[in-house]
Design a protein around this motif. Structure first.
Motif, PDB file in Angstrom:
ATOM      1  N   TYR A  59     -14.672  87.525 -65.374  1.00  0.00           N
ATOM      2  CA  TYR A  59     -14.592  86.071 -65.300  1.00  0.00           C
ATOM      3  C   TYR A  59     -13.882  85.507 -66.528  1.00  0.00           C
ATOM      4  O   TYR A  59     -13.896  86.134 -67.599  1.00  0.00           O
ATOM      5  CB  TYR A  59     -15.995  85.486 -65.162  1.00  0.00           C
ATOM      6  N   PRO A  60     -13.255  84.345 -66.388  1.00  0.00           N
ATOM      7  CA  PRO A  60     -12.553  83.759 -67.536  1.00  0.00           C
ATOM      8  C   PRO A  60     -13.409  83.678 -68.784  1.00  0.00           C
ATOM      9  O   PRO A  60     -12.926  83.925 -69.896  1.00  0.00           O
ATOM     10  CB  PRO A  60     -12.160  82.366 -67.016  1.00  0.00           C
ATOM     11  N   VAL A  61     -14.686  83.362 -68.626  1.00  0.00           N
ATOM     12  CA  VAL A  61     -15.558  83.243 -69.789  1.00  0.00           C
ATOM     13  C   VAL A  61     -15.750  84.592 -70.474  1.00  0.00           C
ATOM     14  O   VAL A  61     -15.941  84.659 -71.696  1.00  0.00           O
ATOM     15  CB  VAL A  61     -16.922  82.621 -69.379  1.00  0.00           C
ATOM     16  N   GLU A  62     -15.690  85.681 -69.712  1.00  0.00           N
ATOM     17  CA  GLU A  62     -15.768  87.013 -70.315  1.00  0.00           C
ATOM     18  C   GLU A  62     -14.510  87.319 -71.109  1.00  0.00           C
ATOM     19  O   GLU A  62     -14.571  87.863 -72.210  1.00  0.00           O
ATOM     20  CB  GLU A  62     -15.944  88.067 -69.225  1.00  0.00           C
ATOM     21  N   LEU A  63     -13.357  86.991 -70.536  1.00  0.00           N
ATOM     22  CA  LEU A  63     -12.094  87.238 -71.221  1.00  0.00           C
ATOM     23  C   LEU A  63     -12.015  86.442 -72.517  1.00  0.00           C
ATOM     24  O   LEU A  63     -11.396  86.889 -73.495  1.00  0.00           O
ATOM     25  CB  LEU A  63     -10.919  86.883 -70.311  1.00  0.00           C
ATOM     26  N   ALA A  64     -12.649  85.278 -72.522  1.00  0.00           N
ATOM     27  CA  ALA A  64     -12.615  84.402 -73.704  1.00  0.00           C
ATOM     28  C   ALA A  64     -13.561  84.871 -74.803  1.00  0.00           C
ATOM     29  O   ALA A  64     -13.655  84.236 -75.852  1.00  0.00           O
ATOM     30  CB  ALA A  64     -12.954  82.971 -73.299  1.00  0.00           C
ATOM     31  N   GLN A  65     -14.253  85.989 -74.609  1.00  0.00           N
ATOM     32  CA  GLN A  65     -15.034  86.557 -75.707  1.00  0.00           C
ATOM     33  C   GLN A  65     -14.116  87.038 -76.820  1.00  0.00           C
ATOM     34  O   GLN A  65     -14.527  87.132 -77.978  1.00  0.00           O
ATOM     35  CB  GLN A  65     -15.877  87.733 -75.201  1.00  0.00           C
ATOM     36  N   PHE A  66     -12.864  87.380 -76.466  1.00  0.00           N
ATOM     37  CA  PHE A  66     -11.876  87.734 -77.481  1.00  0.00           C
ATOM     38  C   PHE A  66     -10.691  86.781 -77.453  1.00  0.00           C
ATOM     39  O   PHE A  66     -10.293  86.239 -78.485  1.00  0.00           O
ATOM     40  CB  PHE A  66     -11.376  89.168 -77.272  1.00  0.00           C
ATOM     41  N   VAL A  72      -6.386  81.989 -71.917  1.00  0.00           N
ATOM     42  CA  VAL A  72      -6.988  82.465 -70.672  1.00  0.00           C
ATOM     43  C   VAL A  72      -6.754  81.453 -69.552  1.00  0.00           C
ATOM     44  O   VAL A  72      -6.394  81.816 -68.417  1.00  0.00           O
ATOM     45  CB  VAL A  72      -8.491  82.729 -70.854  1.00  0.00           C
ATOM     46  N   GLU A  73      -6.934  80.176 -69.862  1.00  0.00           N
ATOM     47  CA  GLU A  73      -6.727  79.136 -68.847  1.00  0.00           C
ATOM     48  C   GLU A  73      -5.278  79.097 -68.375  1.00  0.00           C
ATOM     49  O   GLU A  73      -5.005  78.895 -67.192  1.00  0.00           O
ATOM     50  CB  GLU A  73      -7.149  77.780 -69.409  1.00  0.00           C
ATOM     51  N   PHE A  74      -4.353  79.313 -69.300  1.00  0.00           N
ATOM     52  CA  PHE A  74      -2.941  79.310 -68.917  1.00  0.00           C
ATOM     53  C   PHE A  74      -2.622  80.488 -67.993  1.00  0.00           C
ATOM     54  O   PHE A  74      -1.933  80.330 -66.973  1.00  0.00           O
ATOM     55  CB  PHE A  74      -2.050  79.357 -70.152  1.00  0.00           C
ATOM     56  N   LEU A  75      -3.124  81.672 -68.330  1.00  0.00           N
ATOM     57  CA  LEU A  75      -2.922  82.823 -67.449  1.00  0.00           C
ATOM     58  C   LEU A  75      -3.511  82.572 -66.074  1.00  0.00           C
ATOM     59  O   LEU A  75      -2.973  83.029 -65.058  1.00  0.00           O
ATOM     60  CB  LEU A  75      -3.575  84.067 -68.059  1.00  0.00           C
ATOM     61  N   HIS A  76      -4.597  81.816 -66.047  1.00  0.00           N
ATOM     62  CA  HIS A  76      -5.285  81.531 -64.786  1.00  0.00           C
ATOM     63  C   HIS A  76      -4.460  80.624 -63.884  1.00  0.00           C
ATOM     64  O   HIS A  76      -4.462  80.793 -62.655  1.00  0.00           O
ATOM     65  CB  HIS A  76      -6.645  80.888 -65.089  1.00  0.00           C
ATOM     66  N   ARG A  77      -3.739  79.701 -64.463  1.00  0.00           N
ATOM     67  CA  ARG A  77      -3.054  78.703 -63.633  1.00  0.00           C
ATOM     68  C   ARG A  77      -1.554  78.958 -63.440  1.00  0.00           C
ATOM     69  O   ARG A  77      -0.971  78.428 -62.492  1.00  0.00           O
ATOM     70  CB  ARG A  77      -3.253  77.309 -64.202  1.00  0.00           C
ATOM     71  N   ILE A  78      -0.933  79.788 -64.283  1.00  0.00           N
ATOM     72  CA  ILE A  78       0.506  79.961 -64.167  1.00  0.00           C
ATOM     73  C   ILE A  78       0.834  80.837 -62.957  1.00  0.00           C
ATOM     74  O   ILE A  78       0.126  81.797 -62.654  1.00  0.00           O
ATOM     75  CB  ILE A  78       1.089  80.590 -65.458  1.00  0.00           C
ATOM     76  N   THR A  79       1.900  80.503 -62.238  1.00  0.00           N
ATOM     77  CA  THR A  79       2.372  81.292 -61.100  1.00  0.00           C
ATOM     78  C   THR A  79       3.891  81.379 -61.164  1.00  0.00           C
ATOM     79  O   THR A  79       4.539  80.583 -61.863  1.00  0.00           O
ATOM     80  CB  THR A  79       1.981  80.639 -59.755  1.00  0.00           C
TER      81      THR A  79
END
Length: 401
Positions: A59-66, A72-79
Motif C-alpha cells: 500500500y502507498p502508506v507502506e511505501l512511504a515508510q522510506f 509515492v503519490e506521483f508514482l500512483h497518479r502518473i500514466t
C-alpha cells in the motif's frame, strides 16, 4: 510448510503480474525474465520443496515508510497518457529514459515491493528461514526519486521490516552495479552494514562505490538476518554488465551466504540477458534448497529460448581478465583495513517489537471481479507481441561482451 532441510523452511514469493509489464521499446529491462524463472523453477519441481506464496500489493502508506509521500503519490497518479502534463515533476523525480512511465507502473512497484516486505515479515515471524523474491532487488531507487530502472527500493523496505526484530542486518549485493540506494538509505546507522561487490568507475553507473569508501559508524558485525541481492548482470555475456562470472561462480556466493545459517532474504536485481537470468536464479533456488539441478533443461513453456543446447549452465565469457594479482591484493588489503578499523558489534537498545504494518482488511484484487483476468492465465502468459524489439535475440549475444 513443505520444505524440510533440517529446520530450514523456505518461502518462494511469486509475483506473476510483475513479469507482464513492459518498459518500452529498446529498453534493456525485461521483467518477463521473471516468468521465465518461474517456469524453470516449476519444470525442475523445485516448487514442491518450498511454500509458494503470492504476496500482497504494498500500500502507498507502506511505501512511504522510506520514500517521500509526494514521490509515492506521483508514482500512483502518473500514466503514459498524462505524463506530458507533468514535465517539471518528471524531472524532479528522475522519470524519463532510464526510468520510463509505462502502463501499470505503480502496480508493478506494489507487487515487487510487497513481495520483499512479506518475505521479511515471514522471516520475522519464524514462518521460514529463507525467503526468496526474485522480482525484488531494485537497489538504486532513492527516497525521493527513481534511478537506474528502479522506482521503489524494496530492499530498504524489507530491511526496515527486519530491523523490527533484529538488532543488526547485513546487506550483501552481488549485482554488477553498486547498491547505492540501499547504502545511502542506511549510511548513518550502525544497525545495517552494506557490502556491495560491483564494477566501480566514473563512467560506469552509478559512479559510486569506491573501495576506499566506508560507511560512517558501521562496526564489525554479528547480524541477526541477512539480505542478499543477486543481480544477474554480473554474469558473463550480460547486455549491460561487463563481468565474467559463470552461473556456478554467481551461485557460489549464494551457497557461501547460506552457510551462515541466519534468516535469509534473497532477491533478484539486474540482469539483461533474459534466459541467463532465468538460468541463474533457477540454479540459485536449487542452491537454497540444497538441490543439484540436472544440466539438461526440462520441457517448459520457454524451452525454445534456451536453445540451441538447452542446457542450464552457460560457458564462461571470453573477456580478458585485466585484474592483476597485485591489484587484487591491494583491494583485499584495503577491505581488510576497513574492517580492522571498526569495532565489535554495536549494541542496540531494542524496545517492544512493533506489529507488522497495518493492512486494510479488504482484498483490492476483488474490487472489480468482472474485469479480472484469471491468475492462472496471467501466469501462463508467454510473451507480449511488443516484448522484443528488432534484433533482440539474446541467444545471439552470448559472446558479444
Amino acid at each position: 510448510m513443505h520444505v524440510c532441510l533440517e529446520l530450514n523452511y523456505s518461502s518462494f514469493h511469486v509475483a506473476g503480474d510483475a513479469g507482464s509489464v513492459y518498459f518500452g521499446p529498446n529498453h534493456p529491462m525485461k521483467p518477463h525474465r521473471l516468468c521465465m524463472t518461474h517456469h524453470l523453477v516449476l519444470s525442475y519441481d523445485l516448487h514442491k520443496k518450498m511454500e509458494i506464496y503470492r504476496p500482497h500489493k504494498a500500500y502507498p502508506v507502506e511505501l512511504a515508510q522510506f520514500h517521500s509521500t509526494d514521490y509515492v503519490e506521483f508514482l500512483h497518479r502518473i500514466t503514459p497518457d498524462t505524463q506530458h502534463l507533468f514535465s517539471d515533476e518528471l524531472a524532479k523525480y528522475n522519470l524519463g529514459e532510464d526510468c520510463p512511465v509505462f502502463d501499470n507502473l505503480f502496480e508493478f512497484c506494489q507487487i515487487y515491493a510487497g513481495g520483499t516486505i512479506d518475505a521479511a515479515c515471514r522471516l520475522n515471524n519464524h514462518l521460514c528461514d529463507i525467503a526468496i523474491n526474485w522480482a525484488g532487488g531494485l537497489h538504486h531507487a532513492k527516497k525521493c526519486e527513481a534511478s537506474g530502472f528502479c522506482y521503489i527500493n524494496d530492499l530498504v523496505l524489507g530491511i526496515l521490516e527486519l530491523l523490527k526484530c533484529h538488532s543488526r542486518v547485513l546487506y550483501i549485493d552481488i549485482d554488477v552495479h553498486h547498491g547505492d540506494g540501499v547504502e545511502e538509505a542506511f549510511y548513518f546507522t550502525d544497525r545495517v552494514m552494506t557490502v556491495s561487490f560491483h564494477k566501480y568507475g566514473d563512467m560506469f553507473f552509478p559512479g559510486t562505490g569506491d573501495a576506499k569508501e566506508k560507511e560512517k559508524g558501521i562496526e564489525t558485525y554479528q547480524p541477526g538476518a541477512i539480505v542478499l541481492q543477486c543481480g544477474a548482470d554480473s554474469l558473463a555475456g550480460d547486455r549491460l554488465g561487463c563481468f565474467n562470472l559463470s552461473i556456478d561462480g554467481h551461485a557460489e556466493c549464494v551457497r557461501f551466504v547460506k552457510k551462515f545459517n541466519l534468516p535469509l532474504l534473497v532477491t533478484g536485481g539486474g540482469g539483461y540477458t533474459k534466459e541467463n537470468v532465468a538460468r541463474c536464479w533457477a540454479v540459485e533456488t536449487g542452491v537454497l534448497l540444497d538441490t543439484e539441478l540436472p544440466n539438461e533443461i526440462p520441457e517448459n513453456d520457454y524451452i525454445k529460448y534456451f536453445g540451441p543446447d538447452f542446457s542450464l549452465k552457460i560457458p564462461n565469457g571470453h573477456i580478458e581478465n585485466l585484474n592483476s594479482k597485485s591489484y587484487l591484493s591491494t583491494i583485499k588489503m584495503q577491505v581488510l583495513e576497513n574492517l580492522r578499523c571498526i569495532q565489535h558489534a554495536p549494541s542496540v537498545q531494542m524496545q517492544e517489537v512493533p506489529p507488522d504494518f497495518y493492512i486494510p482488511d479488504f482484498n483490492e484484487d476483488l474490487q472489480n471481479p468482472d474485469e479480472r483476468i484469471d491468475q492462472h492465465t496471467q501466469d501462463k502468459h508467454i510473451q507480449r507481441d511488443d516484448e522484443y524489439y528488432e534484433g533482440d535475440n539474446d541467444n545471439d549475444h552470448q559472446t558479444d561482451l
